[in-house]
Design an enzyme around this catalytic site. Structure first.
Site, PDB file in Angstrom:
ATOM      1  N   HIS A 370       2.794  -3.074   5.723  1.00  0.00           N
ATOM      2  CA  HIS A 370       2.965  -2.365   4.367  1.00  0.00           C
ATOM      3  C   HIS A 370       1.694  -2.938   3.327  1.00  0.00           C
ATOM      4  O   HIS A 370       2.241  -2.688   2.551  1.00  0.00           O
ATOM      5  CB  HIS A 370       4.110  -2.642   4.224  1.00  0.00           C
ATOM      6  CG  HIS A 370       5.172  -1.156   4.523  1.00  0.00           C
ATOM      7  ND1 HIS A 370       5.308   0.000   4.158  1.00  0.00           N
ATOM      8  CD2 HIS A 370       5.864  -1.483   5.675  1.00  0.00           C
ATOM      9  CE1 HIS A 370       5.919   0.122   5.107  1.00  0.00           C
ATOM     10  NE2 HIS A 370       6.118  -0.144   5.824  1.00  0.00           N
ATOM     11  N   LYS A 560       4.653   0.354 -11.711  1.00  0.00           N
ATOM     12  CA  LYS A 560       4.370  -0.007 -10.346  1.00  0.00           C
ATOM     13  C   LYS A 560       4.864  -1.584 -10.836  1.00  0.00           C
ATOM     14  O   LYS A 560       5.231  -1.956 -12.081  1.00  0.00           O
ATOM     15  CB  LYS A 560       3.814   0.092  -9.720  1.00  0.00           C
ATOM     16  CG  LYS A 560       1.918   0.031 -10.520  1.00  0.00           C
ATOM     17  CD  LYS A 560       0.765  -0.509 -10.093  1.00  0.00           C
ATOM     18  CE  LYS A 560       0.848   1.811 -10.271  1.00  0.00           C
ATOM     19  NZ  LYS A 560       0.704   2.152  -8.720  1.00  0.00           N
ATOM     20  N   ARG A 561       5.121  -2.205  -9.620  1.00  0.00           N
ATOM     21  CA  ARG A 561       5.662  -4.165  -9.977  1.00  0.00           C
ATOM     22  C   ARG A 561       3.998  -4.635 -10.551  1.00  0.00           C
ATOM     23  O   ARG A 561       3.031  -3.958 -10.795  1.00  0.00           O
ATOM     24  CB  ARG A 561       5.530  -4.196  -8.026  1.00  0.00           C
ATOM     25  CG  ARG A 561       6.969  -4.338  -7.767  1.00  0.00           C
ATOM     26  CD  ARG A 561       7.947  -5.283  -8.665  1.00  0.00           C
ATOM     27  NE  ARG A 561       7.591  -5.906  -8.430  1.00  0.00           N
ATOM     28  CZ  ARG A 561       8.259  -7.065  -7.867  1.00  0.00           C
ATOM     29  NH1 ARG A 561       9.745  -6.338  -7.126  1.00  0.00           N
ATOM     30  NH2 ARG A 561       8.560  -8.260  -7.962  1.00  0.00           N
ATOM     31  N   LYS A 566      -3.084  -4.640  -8.405  1.00  0.00           N
ATOM     32  CA  LYS A 566      -3.028  -3.610  -9.202  1.00  0.00           C
ATOM     33  C   LYS A 566      -3.735  -3.599 -10.657  1.00  0.00           C
ATOM     34  O   LYS A 566      -3.541  -2.059 -11.116  1.00  0.00           O
ATOM     35  CB  LYS A 566      -1.499  -3.066  -9.500  1.00  0.00           C
ATOM     36  CG  LYS A 566      -0.496  -3.177  -8.151  1.00  0.00           C
ATOM     37  CD  LYS A 566       1.260  -3.269  -8.192  1.00  0.00           C
ATOM     38  CE  LYS A 566       1.504  -3.210  -6.841  1.00  0.00           C
ATOM     39  NZ  LYS A 566       1.529  -1.884  -5.767  1.00  0.00           N
ATOM     40  N   THR A 668       2.659   5.477  -3.458  1.00  0.00           N
ATOM     41  CA  THR A 668       3.063   6.560  -2.870  1.00  0.00           C
ATOM     42  C   THR A 668       4.033   6.577  -4.198  1.00  0.00           C
ATOM     43  O   THR A 668       3.467   8.003  -4.399  1.00  0.00           O
ATOM     44  CB  THR A 668       4.704   6.013  -2.585  1.00  0.00           C
ATOM     45  OG1 THR A 668       4.807   4.964  -3.218  1.00  0.00           O
ATOM     46  CG2 THR A 668       4.389   5.700  -0.713  1.00  0.00           C
ATOM     47  N   LYS A 672       3.651  11.252  -6.330  1.00  0.00           N
ATOM     48  CA  LYS A 672       4.811  11.925  -6.850  1.00  0.00           C
ATOM     49  C   LYS A 672       4.165  11.997  -8.266  1.00  0.00           C
ATOM     50  O   LYS A 672       4.306  12.979  -8.823  1.00  0.00           O
ATOM     51  CB  LYS A 672       5.952  10.364  -7.304  1.00  0.00           C
ATOM     52  CG  LYS A 672       6.832   9.850  -6.238  1.00  0.00           C
ATOM     53  CD  LYS A 672       7.769   8.621  -6.451  1.00  0.00           C
ATOM     54  CE  LYS A 672       7.560   7.646  -5.014  1.00  0.00           C
ATOM     55  NZ  LYS A 672       8.499   6.232  -5.337  1.00  0.00           N
TER      56      LYS A 672
HETATM   57  C1  26W Z   1       8.426 -11.995   1.999  1.00  0.00           C
HETATM   58  C2  26W Z   1       8.145 -10.808   0.727  1.00  0.00           C
HETATM   59  C3  26W Z   1       7.166  -9.378   0.941  1.00  0.00           C
HETATM   60  C4  26W Z   1       8.020  -8.839   0.306  1.00  0.00           C
HETATM   61  C5  26W Z   1       7.898  -7.294   0.211  1.00  0.00           C
HETATM   62  C6  26W Z   1       5.274  -9.165   0.977  1.00  0.00           C
HETATM   63  C7  26W Z   1       5.353  -7.507   1.498  1.00  0.00           C
HETATM   64  C8  26W Z   1       6.686  -6.990   0.525  1.00  0.00           C
HETATM   65  C9  26W Z   1       6.535  -5.672   1.050  1.00  0.00           C
HETATM   66  C10 26W Z   1       5.598  -5.045   2.088  1.00  0.00           C
HETATM   67  C11 26W Z   1       5.382  -5.068  -0.188  1.00  0.00           C
HETATM   68  C12 26W Z   1       5.444  -3.730   0.394  1.00  0.00           C
HETATM   69  O1  26W Z   1       6.436  -2.993  -0.647  1.00  0.00           O
HETATM   70  N1  26W Z   1       4.550  -3.003   0.370  1.00  0.00           N
HETATM   71  C13 26W Z   1       3.792  -1.178  -0.139  1.00  0.00           C
HETATM   72  O2  26W Z   1       4.147  -0.555   0.792  1.00  0.00           O
HETATM   73  C14 26W Z   1       4.302   0.216   0.236  1.00  0.00           C
HETATM   74  C15 26W Z   1       5.083   1.455   1.355  1.00  0.00           C
HETATM   75  O3  26W Z   1       3.995   1.673   2.461  1.00  0.00           O
HETATM   76  C16 26W Z   1       2.699   0.685   0.333  1.00  0.00           C
HETATM   77  O4  26W Z   1       2.745   2.544  -0.422  1.00  0.00           O
HETATM   78  C17 26W Z   1       2.082   0.278  -0.734  1.00  0.00           C
HETATM   79  O5  26W Z   1       0.913   0.066  -1.321  1.00  0.00           O
HETATM   80  C18 26W Z   1       2.535  -0.908  -0.435  1.00  0.00           C
HETATM   81  O6  26W Z   1       2.030  -2.289  -1.773  1.00  0.00           O
END
Ligand code: 26W
Length: 825
Positions: A370, A560-561, A566, A668, A672
């Site tokens: 992701h 968004k975050r 971003k 995503t 929406k």
């Molecule tokens: C361990 C720390 C950590 C936690 C969560 C690293 C990375 C993440 C996730 C992978 C971050 C995340 O939410 N990524 C997002 O995933 C969405 C669903 O696929 C995508 O639409 C977003 O672009 C992506 O940033």
């Protein structure tokens, strides 16, 4: 017994869903018997509980039918392992799925209650950070709706994502104590408990057949207790299950200490082991490498695999065929320890040969990546693994041994390739979890076309070469049930009236809206709905924050975050630029705009927090400047979460998707917004590209450098100073921000922002894209001046969103990755 159950459920406890009067009686009965409250004095909280229990009963009955059907047809099942599930509130979703909303509303009215008031009693379970967690929830919805045999596995965090307030302009985090008043929806399974082991040492010996066997001994154990949440699909008899694990100490007291009279010492271990499921880590781009996080990951992986194997072994004996009945999807690398854990279970516990176990393991797992950001790729220090999971480290070494052998064979003599592809980063002495997930999986997927291409070409090129066909794309999607039907009832009704209800389970049916673009009456109704949704958003905001906004203005939204990549900062630069133009009378016919920005910053992410603060400072100045004359307003939306998104997204005219090209895996939110009739201003990044391809170049505002241009610009030596030198507007904007124009009390407040843009080399190309962005925003204004022309494009966006349903994503996973088919009930 079966007859008895049938009879019992049919008379006394039968809730006739077709009959509001009957539902009313059920509510009263549940109020008395389950909630334990006198209906005469019950308030919304108690009625919410009574209603939740009525629904829970229905779900349980239907869930039983699903389970029985599954035992009957012994097909392959899908297990979705995810550290995060951002489900949103359940009540209205269940009512919609069951087709019960109208009757329940009537029943409650007869009891003097308002369904919408009750719905507010439910806490929003924030068991996720953002995109990844919400995607998991959309996927569960699609799986259930289309009758796939799917299960979710995750952690029942006692504290989810923190709630955010803004105090003195700055983010303040508050613990999200969502279980404070219990969770009405869960079924606790005190009988489904597994031990999870940590620490200890490995004892190897030869068994009676002369084969070497290893045992993991002297471990510290924790219990994982199952909590189930029923997942409904739309108008679907299939109920899925989301099983969340909670940590419980294996013993209440350490008797040694207890007998010595040291009571507190005796319960200390208990508290420590129960912290495992205490709190969600609120970071989604930087890995901290903390031991507690590693333990959380192993905790839920171990419990889930034990549960999956137990279910398999209830009807099968031969674990060498596990993969024919079980497909496990790893949601990013967070559950990647499942690979060595399954190997351990198969080899150490169940006595399979290493080779056979490895074949089963690889055929069982698939992995979704992701993120492209290097700092978000998980690695664990070898020393930590050795201490926490010694046997797993050994297994990882064994896997790596075989893996490197194959690499040598495939790339003979290429030492650099060998180093790069190893599961072990020798320089930092860490284990690379993405590599582990790739070698342990049959398929690896990215989440948008560009993202998958970049994974294959730039992040894991040698893996792609070595395993042709392993890397595949499954572009993300969102569920139209929550993100249109539930959150935007007016637009849903209009669509259903125009083209029928098929879109609810087949979003491509929205295509039939296209001809209506030429229908003036339809356009007018579409416009009126957008205005009403903007008013709803404005009222909600005023009630929550006291900030008044004008629903006639263009609602420009970025939620968004908060992250540098971003580029909320780019948004702010544009706002300041616009402000200056208005103030100095450089534009006279400006389109009135309200710029909404919302999102949480990771607690330790200083720059992200500074960006929030800057938004607040700019808002204070702009919103109180009479010279701007209400033609520009800036609002920070506090505590962005699923519930707020449901109100915010339908009220947007403009959707900001402005990440640096090549950084946002998919996005995503972009889907929406477009689905709810907003136009996108965006870069050629993530799924924006596919959105553009679907809606057409004329119906989206694309700007900025492409991924290739970003790389090229950097290669040639990108110089932010030069960009600023050549753009007087940009210079003025940056001067205002860095000279304390918006914060005269502390003029150097935004030094750090200045530093990243200049001395830090503006890694995310904010300055490089400024001019293109400002120009694109001018095109937005031009179009917004013609409401009818805007509405045409917005309608075409809705009509062309069919591809972006999570139903399509799930059908693709089912066919290309899992090889599963819908169940028959
Ligand atoms: C361990 C720390 C950590 C936690 C969560 C690293 C990375 C993440 C996730 C992978 C971050 C995340 O939410 N990524 C997002 O995933 C969405 C669903 O696929 C995508 O639409 C977003 O672009 C992506 O940033």
């Amino acid at each position: 017994m079966d007859e008895l159950v049938k009879e019992a459920l049919e008379d006394d406890f039968r809730v006739n869903l077709e009959d509001a009067e009957n539902i009313k009686r059920a509510l009263i009965a549940y109020m008395v018997r389950v909630v334990g409250h006198d209906p005469r004095s019950a308030g919304p909280r108690q009625w919410f509980l009574a209603l939740a229990h009525v629904i829970k009963g229905i779900l349980s009955e239907r869930g039983m039918k699903t389970s029985r059907a599954q035992y009957g047809d012994d097909t392959r099942r899908v297990y979705y392992l995810s550290m995060e599930f951002l489900t949103g509130r359940r009540l209205m979703k269940h009512l919609l799925d069951l087709g019960l909303e109208a009757n329940v509303r009537t029943a409650l009215e007869a009891l003097g209650q308002d369904l919408d008031v009750l719905a507010e009693e439910e806490p929003d379970p924030a068991l996720g950070n953002g995109g990844l967690g919400r995607l998991a929830a959309c996927f569960l919805d699609s799986l259930a709706t289309h009758g796939y045999p799917g299960y979710g596995y995750g952690i029942r965090y006692e504290f989810g994502m923190f709630s955010q307030t803004i105090e003195d302009g700055q983010q303040v985090e508050h613990p999200d104590n969502w279980l404070r008043r219990g969770n009405a929806w869960e079924f606790v399974r005190h009988n489904v408990v597994y031990p999870v082991r940590f620490h200890g040492r490995i004892a190897c010996f030869r068994d009676e057949t002369g084969r070497e066997r290893c045992e993991w001994v002297d471990t510290d154990d924790v219990h994982a207790v199952a909590y189930d949440l029923k997942v409904t699909g739309y108008d679907s008899p299939v109920i899925s299950n989301l099983r969340l694990w909670s940590a419980r100490a294996t013993t209440d007291f350490d008797l040694r200490f207890f007998n010595e009279g040291n009571y507190i010492e005796a319960v200390k271990d208990k508290t420590t082991s129960e912290t495992l499921s205490k709190v969600l880590y609120p970071m989604d781009t930087t890995v901290l490498g903390q031991e507690l996080r590693l333990k959380q990951e192993y905790f839920f992986v171990s419990a889930s695999l034990q549960d999956i194997l137990a279910r398999y072994l209830r009807v099968h004996e031969d674990l060498s065929r596990l993969h024919t009945k079980v497909a496990i999807q790893l949601n990013d690398t967070h559950p990647a320890l499942a690979v060595p854990e399954l190997m351990r279970l198969l080899v150490d516990i169940h006595g399979l040969d290493w080779e056979e176990a490895w074949k089963v393991t690889r055929e069982t797992f698939s992995y979704t990546n992701h993120t492209l950001l290097p700092e978000a790729l998980e690695t664990w220090p070898i020393g930590m693994l050795e201490h926490v999971l010694p046997r797993h480290l050994e297994i990882i070494y064994l896997i790596n041994h075989d893996h490197l052998q194959q690499v040598r064979f495939r790339f003979p003599g290429e030492m650099e390739v060998l180093r790069r592809m190893s599961l072990v980063d020798e320089d930092t002495q860490r284990i690379r979890m993405a590599h582990l997930a790739i070698v342990g999986s049959s398929k690896v997927n990215g989440v948008a076309a560009l993202h998958t291409r970049l994974l294959r070409e730039t992040v894991f090129p040698e893996f792609d070469e070595m395993y042709p066909g392993k890397f595949v794309n499954v572009t993300n999607g969102v569920t139209q049930r929550r993100w249109l039907l539930q959150c935007n009832p007016m637009l849903s009704d209009l669509i259903t009236e125009a083209v029928g209800p098929a879109w609810k389970t087949d979003l491509t049916a929205l295509h039939d809206l296209e001809p209506l673009v030429e229908d003036a009456a339809f356009r007018e109704r579409f416009i009126a709905i957008k205005v009403a949704n903007k008013q709803r958003l404005a009222e909600h905001l005023e009630a929550e924050t006291g900030v008044a906004t004008d629903a006639e203005s263009l609602f420009d939204v970025q939620v968004k975050r908060i992250h540098e990549y971003k580029r909320q900062l780019l948004n702010v630069l544009h706002v300041v630029h616009r402000y200056r133009q208005l103030r100095e009378g450089l534009v006279t016919d400006a389109v009135p705009r309200t710029v909404f920005i919302g999102g949480k910053a990771a607690p330790g992410y200083y720059l992200a927090k500074q960006i929030i603060r800057l938004i607040g400072d700019v808002a204070l100045t702009v919103n109180n400047d009479p010279q701007v004359n209400d033609r520009l307003k800036v609002v920070f939306l506090p505590n962005y979460n699923v519930s707020n998104a449901e109100i915010t997204i339908p009220g947007a005219n403009l959707s900001e998707q402005i990440s640096t090209a090549g950084t946002e895996a998919s996005g995503t939110g972009n889907m929406k917004f477009a689905l709810n009739g907003a136009l996108t201003i965006g870069t050629l990044d993530g799924a924006n590209i596919e959105i553009k391809d679907e809606v057409g170049d004329d119906n989206i505002f694309i700007f900025g450098l492409t991924t290739e241009q970003v790389a090229e610009t950097k290669r040639k030596g990108y110089n932010p100073w030069k960009v600023v030198e050549q753009d007087a507007d940009l210079r003025q904007v940056l001067d205002m921000i860095t000279s304390g124009y918006f914060n005269p009390q502390q003029t150097n407040r935004y030094q750090a922002i200045r530093d990243t843009l200049f001395d830090g080399g503006d890694h995310f190309m904010v300055l490089a894209d400024f001019r293109a962005y400002v120009d694109a925003q001018a095109r937005v204004d031009d179009l917004f001046r013609d409401p009818d022309a805007w509405a045409r494009k917005a309608i075409l966006n809705v009509a062309r969103m069919g591809y972006f349903s999570s139903d399509r994503s799930i059908h693709t996973y089912a066919r290309d990755i899992w090889n599963v088919a819908p169940m028959e009930i």
